[in-house]
Design a protein around this motif. Structure first.
Motif, mmCIF file in Angstrom:
data_model
loop_
_atom_site.group_PDB
_atom_site.id
_atom_site.type_symbol
_atom_site.label_atom_id
_atom_site.label_comp_id
_atom_site.label_asym_id
_atom_site.label_seq_id
_atom_site.Cartn_x
_atom_site.Cartn_y
_atom_site.Cartn_z
ATOM 1 N N ARG A 43 -7.708 -3.593 15.245
ATOM 2 C CA ARG A 43 -7.634 -3.328 13.798
ATOM 3 C C ARG A 43 -7.603 -4.636 13.003
ATOM 4 N NH1 ARG A 43 -9.607 -0.734 9.857
ATOM 5 N NH2 ARG A 43 -8.196 -0.440 8.071
ATOM 6 N N THR A 44 -6.892 -5.634 13.588
ATOM 7 C CA THR A 44 -6.840 -6.942 12.912
ATOM 8 C C THR A 44 -8.229 -7.557 12.821
ATOM 9 O OG1 THR A 44 -4.578 -7.280 13.724
ATOM 10 C CG2 THR A 44 -5.796 -9.230 12.951
ATOM 11 N N LEU A 62 -10.078 -5.653 10.233
ATOM 12 C CA LEU A 62 -9.659 -6.088 8.893
ATOM 13 C C LEU A 62 -10.196 -7.484 8.577
ATOM 14 C CD1 LEU A 62 -5.966 -4.822 8.767
ATOM 15 C CD2 LEU A 62 -7.938 -3.922 7.518
ATOM 16 N N GLY A 63 -10.246 -8.337 9.623
ATOM 17 C CA GLY A 63 -10.808 -9.663 9.403
ATOM 18 C C GLY A 63 -12.275 -9.579 9.007
ATOM 19 N N LEU A 88 -12.372 -8.286 5.582
ATOM 20 C CA LEU A 88 -11.979 -9.346 4.651
ATOM 21 C C LEU A 88 -13.117 -10.353 4.481
ATOM 22 C CD1 LEU A 88 -9.806 -10.627 2.909
ATOM 23 C CD2 LEU A 88 -8.943 -11.805 4.943
ATOM 24 N N LYS A 127 -2.388 -3.592 3.667
ATOM 25 C CA LYS A 127 -2.452 -3.053 5.020
ATOM 26 C C LYS A 127 -2.437 -4.176 6.051
ATOM 27 C CE LYS A 127 -5.375 0.197 5.858
ATOM 28 N NZ LYS A 127 -6.654 0.922 5.902
ATOM 29 N N SER A 128 -3.168 -5.260 5.739
ATOM 30 C CA SER A 128 -3.199 -6.389 6.668
ATOM 31 C C SER A 128 -1.812 -6.999 6.827
ATOM 32 C CB SER A 128 -4.195 -7.433 6.170
ATOM 33 O OG SER A 128 -4.194 -8.526 7.025
ATOM 34 N N ASP A 129 -1.062 -7.127 5.688
ATOM 35 C CA ASP A 129 0.298 -7.678 5.770
ATOM 36 C C ASP A 129 1.204 -6.767 6.595
ATOM 37 O OD1 ASP A 129 -0.529 -9.771 4.234
ATOM 38 O OD2 ASP A 129 0.176 -8.901 2.337
ATOM 39 N N GLU A 136 -6.387 -3.428 1.118
ATOM 40 C CA GLU A 136 -6.647 -3.975 2.449
ATOM 41 C C GLU A 136 -5.717 -5.147 2.751
ATOM 42 O OE1 GLU A 136 -8.448 -2.827 4.787
ATOM 43 O OE2 GLU A 136 -9.119 -1.136 3.609
ATOM 44 N N ARG A 137 -5.423 -5.962 1.734
ATOM 45 C CA ARG A 137 -4.490 -7.067 1.958
ATOM 46 C C ARG A 137 -3.096 -6.545 2.276
ATOM 47 N NH1 ARG A 137 -6.152 -11.258 -2.918
ATOM 48 N NH2 ARG A 137 -8.007 -12.133 -1.903
#
Length: 408
Positions: free
Chosen positions: A182-183, A186-187, A190, A45-47, A42-43
């Protein structure tokens, strides 16, 4: 990953301590590995999404700048087209005027030709002027038509480019909206992962505290076990001593029962044993006459039997207790015994002196106590009950037990 490794080390310690089974350890380790892999993925993908968002923002900025330039160019072209149309309208008006002038000149020419031949030169000159003017107007008209065509084409191209840029801007805006959604997702994921990590750390801390508490309890249990073993050794010795005293008390009980079986059968004597404490209960009439503290012959015979048995008992104190019923002392005896207290104490003392003087018991082991009417064993409402309450009790109490009770 450091936290996961630390959790793994703690789980290994818990398995070694026996607090966690190997199966639970394997399950926890697999869950920790899956959690770490999912978190790393996930990190990543987030990057990647962050990089993509930056690229889209850059492209969106360039597109917006291009769109602004195109809109500016379109507005300029529209302004030029408006000016060209106005110029064309002005030239059309001039052409109409020139046409009118041409028609006027033609009419004038016809008039001039018909009027005089000397006007031929002027007419020819006017024709030349007229032709030049027509050519100039036609050239201006062609230029204007070409400019109109080019301006229309440029306007159409600008509008097409503007429409394409608007569509690209809308697409980029949609991509940006999806990226922001999506951000946020993801947040949230996270945040959930962080909460799970905090919960895992809390569980780890609780497990560490439980392990420490278990170790402390184990140490306390070991200390208590050592103390228990020590007490067990002392208790075993005390138990052996108690069993010895109980055996002696039982032997004493058996001898007293055998020697006093006739009195027991008559209900004059009652012998009870509670562990190593033995009590010989004698009704008052077997020892004393009514209102007297002198032991009668039957009582002396019974007390000699009791003394013969008690002389062989060396580790017990002989407590003589006097008891009465609740009937007040008669007026004839009140000068000697104001209350039942004095009577019960005097009778207990008489028995103690007999056991010393006639029975040969050590006086340091003897004690006499009067309880009066305050420790009945039956109801004083009936003659039978009062007869039971008027009694002498010879109690054998272990000296060690008395000493321990005095210390306590």
């Amino acid at each position: 990953m450091t936290v996961v490794r630390a959790a793994a080390f703690v789980l290994i310690a818990l398995v070694a301590a026996g607090c966690v089974s190997k199966r639970e350890f394997v399950q926890k380790s697999q869950e920790a590995d899956r959690f770490a892999a999912a978190l790393a993925k996930e990190r990543q993908k987030s990057d990647q999404l962050a990089i993509r968002a930056a690229q889209i923002d850059a492209r969106l900025g360039e597109t917006e700048r291009s769109l602004a330039a195109a809109v500016k160019e379109r507005d300029a072209l529209r302004t030029a087209l408006t000016e060209s149309r106005a110029e064309a309208a002005r030239l059309a008006g001039q052409l109409a005027e020139v046409t009118d002038q041409r028609d006027t000149l033609a009419r004038q020419l016809d008039i001039a030709q018909s009027a005089a031949s000397e006007k031929d030169v002027d007419i020819q000159r006017l024709r030349y002027q007229y032709d030049d003017l027509v050519k100039d107007l036609n050239r201006q008209k062609a230029d204007l038509s070409k400019r109109l065509t080019e301006t229309g084409a440029a306007l159409a191209a600008a509008e097409s480019r503007a429409a394409g840029l608007l569509a690209e801007r809308d697409a980029l805006a949609a991509d940006r909206l999806r990226l922001e959604t999506r951000t946020r997702e993801l947040g949230a994921e996270l945040a959930t992962a962080k909460a799970d990590l905090v919960e895992a750390r809390t569980e780890l801390a609780a497990a560490q505290e439980a392990l420490a508490a278990t170790r402390q309890r184990l140490a306390d249990a070991e200390a208590e076990l050592a103390a228990t073993r020590e007490r067990l050794g002392e208790t075993r010795a005390q138990l052996e001593e108690r069993e010895r005293r109980l055996a002696e008390a039982t032997a004493t009980y058996d001898r007293l029962v055998a020697d006093l079986k006739g009195e027991i059968a008559e209900g004059q004597v009652r012998i009870t044993q509670l562990r190593d404490r033995l009590t010989v209960q004698l009704v008052d009439r077997i020892l004393f006459d009514s209102g007297s503290i002198a032991i009668n012959p039957r009582g002396r015979e019974v007390l000699r039997k009791v003394a013969e048995v008690l002389r062989s008992v060396s580790d017990k104190r002989v407590q003589i207790e006097g008891h009465t019923d609740n009937v007040p002392i008669s007026a004839a005896l009140q000068s000697r015994f104001p209350t039942n207290w004095e009577l019960s104490a005097a009778r207990a003392t008489a028995v103690a002196r007999f056991l010393q003087d006639q029975g040969g018991l050590d006086p340091t082991r003897l004690a006499a106590t009067g309880f009066g009417e305050h420790h009945p064993v039956a109801s004083n409402d009936t003659p039978e009950g009062r007869a039971q309450n008027r009694r002498i009790e010879i109690v054998l109490v272990p000296i060690a037990t008395e000493t321990a009770a005095a210390v306590e």
